[in-house]
Design an enzyme around this catalytic site. Sequence first.
Site, mmCIF file in Angstrom:
data_model
loop_
_atom_site.group_PDB
_atom_site.id
_atom_site.type_symbol
_atom_site.label_atom_id
_atom_site.label_comp_id
_atom_site.label_asym_id
_atom_site.label_seq_id
_atom_site.Cartn_x
_atom_site.Cartn_y
_atom_site.Cartn_z
ATOM 1 N N ARG A 108 21.791 -30.162 -9.915
ATOM 2 C CA ARG A 108 21.724 -30.431 -10.985
ATOM 3 C C ARG A 108 22.635 -29.900 -12.233
ATOM 4 O O ARG A 108 23.655 -29.612 -12.681
ATOM 5 C CB ARG A 108 20.550 -30.184 -11.456
ATOM 6 C CG ARG A 108 19.658 -29.830 -10.553
ATOM 7 C CD ARG A 108 18.463 -29.168 -10.666
ATOM 8 N NE ARG A 108 18.395 -28.041 -11.333
ATOM 9 C CZ ARG A 108 17.093 -27.429 -12.289
ATOM 10 N NH1 ARG A 108 15.909 -27.900 -12.411
ATOM 11 N NH2 ARG A 108 17.731 -26.144 -12.357
ATOM 12 N N THR A 112 22.017 -31.810 -18.587
ATOM 13 C CA THR A 112 20.778 -32.507 -18.119
ATOM 14 C C THR A 112 19.583 -32.365 -17.307
ATOM 15 O O THR A 112 18.750 -33.172 -17.538
ATOM 16 C CB THR A 112 21.465 -34.439 -18.042
ATOM 17 O OG1 THR A 112 21.758 -33.880 -17.061
ATOM 18 C CG2 THR A 112 22.040 -34.282 -18.690
ATOM 19 N N ASP A 206 16.866 -19.118 -10.503
ATOM 20 C CA ASP A 206 17.377 -19.042 -9.756
ATOM 21 C C ASP A 206 17.280 -18.820 -7.934
ATOM 22 O O ASP A 206 18.394 -17.783 -7.953
ATOM 23 C CB ASP A 206 19.215 -19.521 -10.511
ATOM 24 C CG ASP A 206 19.800 -20.351 -9.780
ATOM 25 O OD1 ASP A 206 19.655 -20.405 -8.152
ATOM 26 O OD2 ASP A 206 20.757 -21.229 -10.550
ATOM 27 N N ASP A 209 21.326 -18.507 -6.488
ATOM 28 C CA ASP A 209 21.677 -17.408 -6.601
ATOM 29 C C ASP A 209 20.965 -16.035 -6.389
ATOM 30 O O ASP A 209 22.463 -15.254 -6.085
ATOM 31 C CB ASP A 209 22.077 -17.572 -8.055
ATOM 32 C CG ASP A 209 22.665 -17.958 -9.295
ATOM 33 O OD1 ASP A 209 24.020 -18.571 -8.522
ATOM 34 O OD2 ASP A 209 22.876 -18.260 -10.370
HETATM 35 C C1 PRP Z 1 17.898 -26.527 -8.225
HETATM 36 C C2 PRP Z 1 17.194 -26.055 -7.073
HETATM 37 C C3 PRP Z 1 16.740 -27.393 -6.549
HETATM 38 C C4 PRP Z 1 16.734 -27.971 -8.193
HETATM 39 C C5 PRP Z 1 15.374 -27.508 -8.603
HETATM 40 O O1 PRP Z 1 19.250 -26.530 -7.789
HETATM 41 O O2 PRP Z 1 18.054 -25.267 -5.161
HETATM 42 O O3 PRP Z 1 18.025 -27.767 -5.647
HETATM 43 O O4 PRP Z 1 17.399 -26.889 -8.486
HETATM 44 O O5 PRP Z 1 14.728 -28.445 -9.370
HETATM 45 P P1 PRP Z 1 14.747 -29.739 -9.807
HETATM 46 O O6 PRP Z 1 13.491 -29.989 -8.832
HETATM 47 O O7 PRP Z 1 14.034 -30.001 -11.128
HETATM 48 O O8 PRP Z 1 16.116 -31.004 -9.868
HETATM 49 P P2 PRP Z 1 20.334 -26.236 -8.451
HETATM 50 O O9 PRP Z 1 20.943 -27.473 -8.583
HETATM 51 O O10 PRP Z 1 20.562 -25.681 -9.435
HETATM 52 O O11 PRP Z 1 22.206 -25.689 -7.184
HETATM 53 P P3 PRP Z 1 21.635 -24.261 -6.399
HETATM 54 O O12 PRP Z 1 21.068 -25.220 -5.403
HETATM 55 O O13 PRP Z 1 23.153 -24.093 -5.782
HETATM 56 O O14 PRP Z 1 20.859 -23.248 -7.045
#
Ligand code: PRP
Length: 221
Positions: A108, A112, A206, A209
Amino acid sequence: MTTGHNVHLLPQTDQLRAIHTIIRDKQCSREDFVFYARRVIRLLLEHGLDLLPFTKKEVTTPVGATYHGLEFAAGICAVPVIRAGEAMESELRDIHPGIRIGKILIQRDKRTKLPHLYYKHLPDDIAERHVLLLEPMLATAGSALAAVDVLIEAGVREDHIVMVNFLSSPEGLRRAAVERPRMKIVTSAIEDRLNEHAFMIPGIGDFGDRFFGTTDSGAEK
Ligand code: PRP
């Protein structure tokens, strides 16, 4: 929240709530986070496998009797959404050592919160398979639904997708039900709401993380 018929919430047993209590605590060590998260992931995966189709199979037992059993009806595969989804991959390999595994990398945008697809590599015959989509966090559902789009483009039937999810928001589940009504979702908890930053409340921080140790804090997600 009333869950749709395709949302399978794990039984909210006291033991599951106790595990969630350990891992949601911002003081939880990384070691404990990984250990207890894996226990829940195992439950989620077993439940997800239960949702796949089976056909009858008979075997002869050591005492010469017939056992009227079942076997998986169709080919299956798994696709973790990198990065957090990879936390589920090793547990799945323990249960199902030979399973084919594809990859989708979606991150993400920090500002945004919109998902961006960076990479995909899927089994050639994925269109013929049932797919366990491994995505621990369903906040806005943007990332998960972008991953589903990739699977659909590759020819996977929507009703052949089982999303294995750790934590979900009511908003994310509603959006998934509207956009992909035939997809099944297995989750271990449905949160109260999303806040104005698209973080789940009460939430777990997170997940990626905390699982992979890329931050010292459980900074909210
Ligand atoms: C996080 C998580 C999901 C997403 C959820 O990913 O792992 O993929 O956010 O949020 P959403 O439903 O609003 O899209 P992130 O992009 O932070 O990456 P990560 O998997 O590396 O933590």
